[in-house]
Write a protein that holds these residues in place. Sequence first.
Motif, PDB file in Angstrom:
ATOM      1  N   SER A 122      -0.549 -27.319  14.892  1.00 10.92           N
ATOM      2  CA  SER A 122       0.155 -28.546  15.264  1.00 10.92           C
ATOM      3  C   SER A 122       0.449 -29.447  14.072  1.00 10.92           C
ATOM      4  O   SER A 122       1.245 -30.378  14.170  1.00 10.92           O
ATOM      5  CB  SER A 122      -0.675 -29.337  16.282  1.00 10.92           C
ATOM      6  N   ALA A 123      -0.206 -29.199  12.934  1.00  7.76           N
ATOM      7  CA  ALA A 123      -0.044 -30.073  11.772  1.00  7.76           C
ATOM      8  C   ALA A 123       1.118 -29.582  10.916  1.00  7.76           C
ATOM      9  O   ALA A 123       1.082 -28.453  10.404  1.00  7.76           O
ATOM     10  CB  ALA A 123      -1.330 -30.108  10.964  1.00  7.76           C
ATOM     11  N   GLU A 124       2.114 -30.410  10.729  1.00  9.90           N
ATOM     12  CA  GLU A 124       3.249 -30.041   9.900  1.00  9.90           C
ATOM     13  C   GLU A 124       3.002 -30.565   8.479  1.00  9.90           C
ATOM     14  O   GLU A 124       3.464 -31.630   8.091  1.00  9.90           O
ATOM     15  CB  GLU A 124       4.549 -30.622  10.471  1.00  9.90           C
ATOM     16  N   VAL A 125       2.215 -29.803   7.739  1.00 12.52           N
ATOM     17  CA  VAL A 125       1.827 -30.238   6.398  1.00 12.52           C
ATOM     18  C   VAL A 125       2.650 -29.575   5.299  1.00 12.52           C
ATOM     19  O   VAL A 125       2.579 -29.990   4.140  1.00 12.52           O
ATOM     20  CB  VAL A 125       0.327 -29.947   6.146  1.00 12.52           C
ATOM     21  N   THR A 126       3.439 -28.568   5.656  1.00  8.49           N
ATOM     22  CA  THR A 126       4.188 -27.846   4.640  1.00  8.49           C
ATOM     23  C   THR A 126       5.110 -28.753   3.832  1.00  8.49           C
ATOM     24  O   THR A 126       5.157 -28.633   2.592  1.00  8.49           O
ATOM     25  CB  THR A 126       4.988 -26.699   5.274  1.00  8.49           C
ATOM     26  N   PRO A 127       5.870 -29.659   4.457  1.00  2.00           N
ATOM     27  CA  PRO A 127       6.738 -30.527   3.646  1.00  2.00           C
ATOM     28  C   PRO A 127       5.970 -31.340   2.616  1.00  2.00           C
ATOM     29  O   PRO A 127       6.443 -31.540   1.491  1.00  2.00           O
ATOM     30  CB  PRO A 127       7.413 -31.421   4.689  1.00  2.00           C
ATOM     31  N   LEU A 133       3.743 -30.767  -4.833  1.00  2.00           N
ATOM     32  CA  LEU A 133       3.566 -29.765  -5.865  1.00  2.00           C
ATOM     33  C   LEU A 133       4.870 -29.385  -6.560  1.00  2.00           C
ATOM     34  O   LEU A 133       4.845 -28.796  -7.641  1.00  2.00           O
ATOM     35  CB  LEU A 133       2.943 -28.488  -5.273  1.00  2.00           C
ATOM     36  N   GLY A 134       6.013 -29.683  -5.915  1.00  2.34           N
ATOM     37  CA  GLY A 134       7.290 -29.219  -6.441  1.00  2.34           C
ATOM     38  C   GLY A 134       7.448 -27.723  -6.285  1.00  2.34           C
ATOM     39  O   GLY A 134       8.105 -27.063  -7.089  1.00  2.34           O
ATOM     40  N   TYR A 135       6.837 -27.162  -5.231  1.00  2.00           N
ATOM     41  CA  TYR A 135       6.839 -25.726  -4.992  1.00  2.00           C
ATOM     42  C   TYR A 135       7.939 -25.335  -4.005  1.00  2.00           C
ATOM     43  O   TYR A 135       8.613 -26.188  -3.423  1.00  2.00           O
ATOM     44  CB  TYR A 135       5.477 -25.292  -4.431  1.00  2.00           C
ATOM     45  N   VAL A 136       8.104 -24.030  -3.820  1.00  3.20           N
ATOM     46  CA  VAL A 136       9.036 -23.490  -2.842  1.00  3.20           C
ATOM     47  C   VAL A 136       8.261 -22.628  -1.862  1.00  3.20           C
ATOM     48  O   VAL A 136       7.119 -22.233  -2.118  1.00  3.20           O
ATOM     49  CB  VAL A 136      10.161 -22.664  -3.514  1.00  3.20           C
ATOM     50  N   ARG A 137       8.890 -22.306  -0.744  1.00  6.67           N
ATOM     51  CA  ARG A 137       8.215 -21.605   0.352  1.00  6.67           C
ATOM     52  C   ARG A 137       8.845 -20.222   0.555  1.00  6.67           C
ATOM     53  O   ARG A 137       9.895 -20.083   1.177  1.00  6.67           O
ATOM     54  CB  ARG A 137       8.350 -22.441   1.627  1.00  6.67           C
ATOM     55  N   PRO A 138       8.209 -19.157   0.021  1.00  6.83           N
ATOM     56  CA  PRO A 138       8.780 -17.819   0.168  1.00  6.83           C
ATOM     57  C   PRO A 138       8.554 -17.194   1.539  1.00  6.83           C
ATOM     58  O   PRO A 138       9.246 -16.250   1.924  1.00  6.83           O
ATOM     59  CB  PRO A 138       8.059 -17.015  -0.915  1.00  6.83           C
ATOM     60  N   ASN A 139       7.554 -17.698   2.273  1.00  3.78           N
ATOM     61  CA  ASN A 139       7.273 -17.174   3.607  1.00  3.78           C
ATOM     62  C   ASN A 139       6.573 -18.261   4.414  1.00  3.78           C
ATOM     63  O   ASN A 139       6.475 -19.406   3.971  1.00  3.78           O
ATOM     64  CB  ASN A 139       6.432 -15.893   3.535  1.00  3.78           C
ATOM     65  N   ASP A 140       6.080 -17.937   5.585  1.00  2.40           N
ATOM     66  CA  ASP A 140       5.533 -18.937   6.494  1.00  2.40           C
ATOM     67  C   ASP A 140       4.199 -19.515   6.047  1.00  2.40           C
ATOM     68  O   ASP A 140       3.799 -20.577   6.528  1.00  2.40           O
ATOM     69  CB  ASP A 140       5.368 -18.341   7.902  1.00  2.40           C
ATOM     70  N   PHE A 154      -1.974 -21.265  -0.241  1.00  4.64           N
ATOM     71  CA  PHE A 154      -1.950 -20.529   1.023  1.00  4.64           C
ATOM     72  C   PHE A 154      -2.292 -21.500   2.143  1.00  4.64           C
ATOM     73  O   PHE A 154      -3.410 -22.025   2.194  1.00  4.64           O
ATOM     74  CB  PHE A 154      -2.964 -19.388   0.950  1.00  4.64           C
ATOM     75  N   LEU A 155      -1.343 -21.778   3.018  1.00  7.90           N
ATOM     76  CA  LEU A 155      -1.579 -22.636   4.171  1.00  7.90           C
ATOM     77  C   LEU A 155      -2.164 -21.771   5.281  1.00  7.90           C
ATOM     78  O   LEU A 155      -1.453 -21.227   6.118  1.00  7.90           O
ATOM     79  CB  LEU A 155      -0.280 -23.317   4.596  1.00  7.90           C
ATOM     80  N   GLN A 156      -3.469 -21.647   5.266  1.00 10.89           N
ATOM     81  CA  GLN A 156      -4.174 -20.709   6.132  1.00 10.89           C
ATOM     82  C   GLN A 156      -4.282 -21.245   7.557  1.00 10.89           C
ATOM     83  O   GLN A 156      -4.749 -22.367   7.762  1.00 10.89           O
ATOM     84  CB  GLN A 156      -5.576 -20.461   5.586  1.00 10.89           C
ATOM     85  N   PRO A 157      -3.858 -20.467   8.563  1.00 10.38           N
ATOM     86  CA  PRO A 157      -4.025 -20.917   9.954  1.00 10.38           C
ATOM     87  C   PRO A 157      -5.478 -21.232  10.247  1.00 10.38           C
ATOM     88  O   PRO A 157      -6.386 -20.468   9.890  1.00 10.38           O
ATOM     89  CB  PRO A 157      -3.536 -19.713  10.766  1.00 10.38           C
TER      90      PRO A 157
END
Length: 233
Positions: A122-127, A133-140, A154-157
């Motif tokens: 439920s937490a939308e922390v990716t943005p 970090l100035g990073y990009v997102r290659p996958n989920d 790694f945004l671990q579930p």
Amino acid sequence: MGRMDVPPDAISPQQFHDSEGVDDWRVLYWGAHAFFRTSSYAEASRFVAAITAIDEVVRHEPDIDLRHEGVAVKLISRDVRDLSTRDVDVARIISTVARDHGLVADASVLQVVQTAVASPPSAEVTPFWTAVLGYVRPNDTHLVDPLRRGSSVFLQPEGRVGPQRGRMHVDVCVPHDQVHARIEAALAAGGRIADDSAAPEWWTLADAENHGVDVTTWWGRESTRLEEERPVR
């Protein structure tokens, strides 16, 4: 049509290491890695100039890091997003040039570090992490430095975080033939093994304050890609 124009066949880490002529190389996260020791920037620069003068190497676009201490090279087939037979061919070429320049590979310094952050669905922390970090997102699940310099995140579930684990830990991927020396050094420095049930794919170590570190290898992995489902850890 040249061989580099032919779509390569993806291979596993085991298949890469079973190939002849790749003794200088070790599969870690995100590809095959090698480090060639040099005595100066000039010597390192001459080596880089030599390998980047070879068409097969340039067209494969390896990541090359030049330092006074030596040259680090990472290979991955971006068109298949994994290791391939082409990586084996290019690794052999680079190792041959290294030998011609009198350079020796040093696998003991190879590693890839990643930070794992637990997050509920439920937490939308990716943005936030992408922006800060100035990073990009290659996958989920992963965020990476667009220039592939810094550690990945790694945004671990949350549901895959094992019991008695913190919400953040560090992954340290090292060569399979260096992992026991690394673990022994950590234990001698005051650490402990918290969980070795997933060995030899990874060992969970902890410091005196119970901060966790997963020391990992490629053993048990079918790919260098990290978005596959993995057990609770």
